[in-house]
Scaffold this motif. Structure first.
Motif, short mmCIF file in Angstrom:
data_model
loop_
_atom_site.label_atom_id
_atom_site.label_comp_id
_atom_site.label_asym_id
_atom_site.label_seq_id
_atom_site.Cartn_x
_atom_site.Cartn_y
_atom_site.Cartn_z
N SER A 266 0.81 -1.21 0.00
CA SER A 266 0.00 0.00 0.00
C SER A 266 0.85 1.27 0.00
CB SER A 266 -0.94 -0.01 1.19
OG SER A 266 -0.20 -0.07 2.40
N ASP A 267 1.99 1.24 0.61
CA ASP A 267 2.84 2.42 0.67
C ASP A 267 3.79 2.45 -0.51
OD1 ASP A 267 1.80 3.37 3.10
OD2 ASP A 267 3.11 2.06 4.24
N LEU A 268 3.94 3.64 -1.07
CA LEU A 268 4.92 3.79 -2.15
C LEU A 268 6.31 3.86 -1.55
CD1 LEU A 268 3.43 6.44 -4.59
CD2 LEU A 268 3.83 4.03 -5.00
N PRO A 269 7.26 3.16 -2.14
CA PRO A 269 8.64 3.29 -1.65
C PRO A 269 9.19 4.65 -2.07
CG PRO A 269 8.58 1.93 -3.62
CD PRO A 269 7.15 2.21 -3.25
N GLU A 270 10.08 5.16 -1.26
CA GLU A 270 10.74 6.42 -1.61
C GLU A 270 11.70 6.14 -2.76
OE1 GLU A 270 11.93 9.11 1.71
OE2 GLU A 270 11.51 7.30 2.89
N GLN A 271 11.68 7.01 -3.76
CA GLN A 271 12.57 6.82 -4.90
C GLN A 271 13.96 7.39 -4.61
OE1 GLN A 271 9.28 8.18 -7.64
NE2 GLN A 271 10.39 6.81 -9.00
N VAL A 272 14.05 8.28 -3.63
CA VAL A 272 15.34 8.79 -3.19
C VAL A 272 15.31 8.90 -1.67
CG1 VAL A 272 14.70 11.23 -3.49
CG2 VAL A 272 17.11 10.58 -3.50
N THR A 273 16.38 8.46 -1.03
CA THR A 273 16.53 8.56 0.42
C THR A 273 17.95 9.04 0.71
OG1 THR A 273 17.33 6.29 0.72
CG2 THR A 273 14.94 6.62 0.81
N ALA A 274 18.22 9.29 1.97
CA ALA A 274 19.56 9.72 2.37
C ALA A 274 19.92 9.05 3.69
CB ALA A 274 19.61 11.24 2.51
N THR A 275 21.19 8.76 3.84
CA THR A 275 21.69 8.18 5.08
C THR A 275 21.70 9.24 6.17
OG1 THR A 275 23.99 8.75 4.61
CG2 THR A 275 23.19 6.59 3.79
N PRO A 276 21.78 8.83 7.44
CA PRO A 276 21.89 9.82 8.51
C PRO A 276 23.07 10.78 8.33
CG PRO A 276 21.31 7.69 9.44
CD PRO A 276 21.62 7.46 7.98
N ALA A 277 24.20 10.27 7.85
CA ALA A 277 25.38 11.14 7.63
C ALA A 277 25.08 12.18 6.56
CB ALA A 277 26.60 10.31 7.24
N ALA A 278 24.40 11.78 5.49
CA ALA A 278 24.05 12.72 4.43
C ALA A 278 23.05 13.75 4.95
CB ALA A 278 23.49 11.99 3.22
N LEU A 279 22.07 13.31 5.73
CA LEU A 279 21.09 14.25 6.28
C LEU A 279 21.75 15.26 7.20
CD1 LEU A 279 18.14 11.79 6.97
CD2 LEU A 279 18.27 13.54 5.16
N ASP B 297 9.81 -6.53 -6.80
CA ASP B 297 8.72 -6.58 -7.77
C ASP B 297 7.48 -5.87 -7.24
OD1 ASP B 297 10.32 -7.98 -9.55
OD2 ASP B 297 9.47 -9.94 -9.04
N ASP B 298 7.17 -6.05 -5.96
CA ASP B 298 6.00 -5.39 -5.36
C ASP B 298 6.17 -3.87 -5.37
OD1 ASP B 298 4.74 -7.80 -4.88
OD2 ASP B 298 5.30 -7.88 -2.75
N GLU B 299 7.38 -3.39 -5.06
CA GLU B 299 7.63 -1.95 -5.07
C GLU B 299 7.51 -1.38 -6.48
OE1 GLU B 299 10.71 -1.26 -1.37
OE2 GLU B 299 11.49 -2.22 -3.19
N ILE B 300 8.03 -2.10 -7.46
CA ILE B 300 7.92 -1.64 -8.86
C ILE B 300 6.45 -1.59 -9.26
CG2 ILE B 300 8.37 -2.30 -11.26
CD1 ILE B 300 11.16 -3.27 -10.27
N GLY B 301 5.69 -2.60 -8.88
CA GLY B 301 4.26 -2.60 -9.18
C GLY B 301 3.55 -1.41 -8.56
N ALA B 302 3.86 -1.11 -7.31
CA ALA B 302 3.23 0.03 -6.63
C ALA B 302 3.61 1.35 -7.31
CB ALA B 302 3.64 0.05 -5.16
N LEU B 303 4.87 1.50 -7.69
CA LEU B 303 5.30 2.72 -8.37
C LEU B 303 4.64 2.84 -9.74
CD1 LEU B 303 9.06 2.64 -7.36
CD2 LEU B 303 7.41 4.42 -6.73
N ARG B 304 4.51 1.74 -10.45
CA ARG B 304 3.82 1.77 -11.76
C ARG B 304 2.36 2.16 -11.58
NH1 ARG B 304 6.69 -3.30 -14.07
NH2 ARG B 304 8.29 -2.29 -15.30
N ASN B 305 1.69 1.53 -10.61
CA ASN B 305 0.28 1.82 -10.37
C ASN B 305 0.06 3.28 -10.00
OD1 ASN B 305 -0.49 -0.79 -10.97
ND2 ASN B 305 -0.48 -1.45 -8.82
#
Length: 125
Positions: free
Chosen positions: A2-15, A113-121
């Motif tokens: 149900s939740d869309l995965p984030e397409q970009v994230t950052a590590t704690p050091a980057a944040l 595969d599930d994440e790709i499906g959610a992003l496509r949908n």
């Protein structure tokens, strides 16, 4: 899924580095470089200092800062989560962190595969 995965994230050091750069420079923006002078590197700019093209893709935000990628690069990266990290070194000459002895670095992981499906949908890829 149900939740869309984030397409970009950052590590704690980057944040943490993003917070430092925001304190020094104000609002920021990121652009995933696709080669040429800086190689394939995440570039950090004061917001509005880099011209975003009408076809560039905003893939999300890191540390409250928008993150863009060219449509050509997006075709290569759309099945992967972009993970921005930071490592010792002198980054890209045009990127804000360049002179500070640290550089942003792009890592990635392939979506399931599930994440790709959610992003496509959701029309995200």
């Amino acid at each position: 899924m149900s939740d869309l995965p984030e397409q970009v994230t950052a590590t704690p050091a980057a944040l943490s580095l993003i917070d430092e750069l925001k304190a020094a420079h104000g609002p920021l923006m990121f652009y995933q470089s696709g080669g040429c002078c800086e190689g394939s590197a995440p570039m950090c700019f004061p917001e509005g200092e880099f011209r975003i093209g009408s076809r560039d893709v905003k893939v999300g935000e890191i540390g409250g800062s928008p993150f863009y990628i060219s449509p050509q690069q997006f075709e290569y990266w759309k099945h992967t989560q972009i993970i921005i990290d930071v490592v010792p070194g002198f980054g890209a000459a045009f990127s804000l962190e360049g002179p500070g002895g640290l550089q942003f670095l792009t890592r990635s992981r392939v979506f399931t595969d599930d994440e790709i499906g959610a992003l496509r949908n959701a029309g995200r890829i």
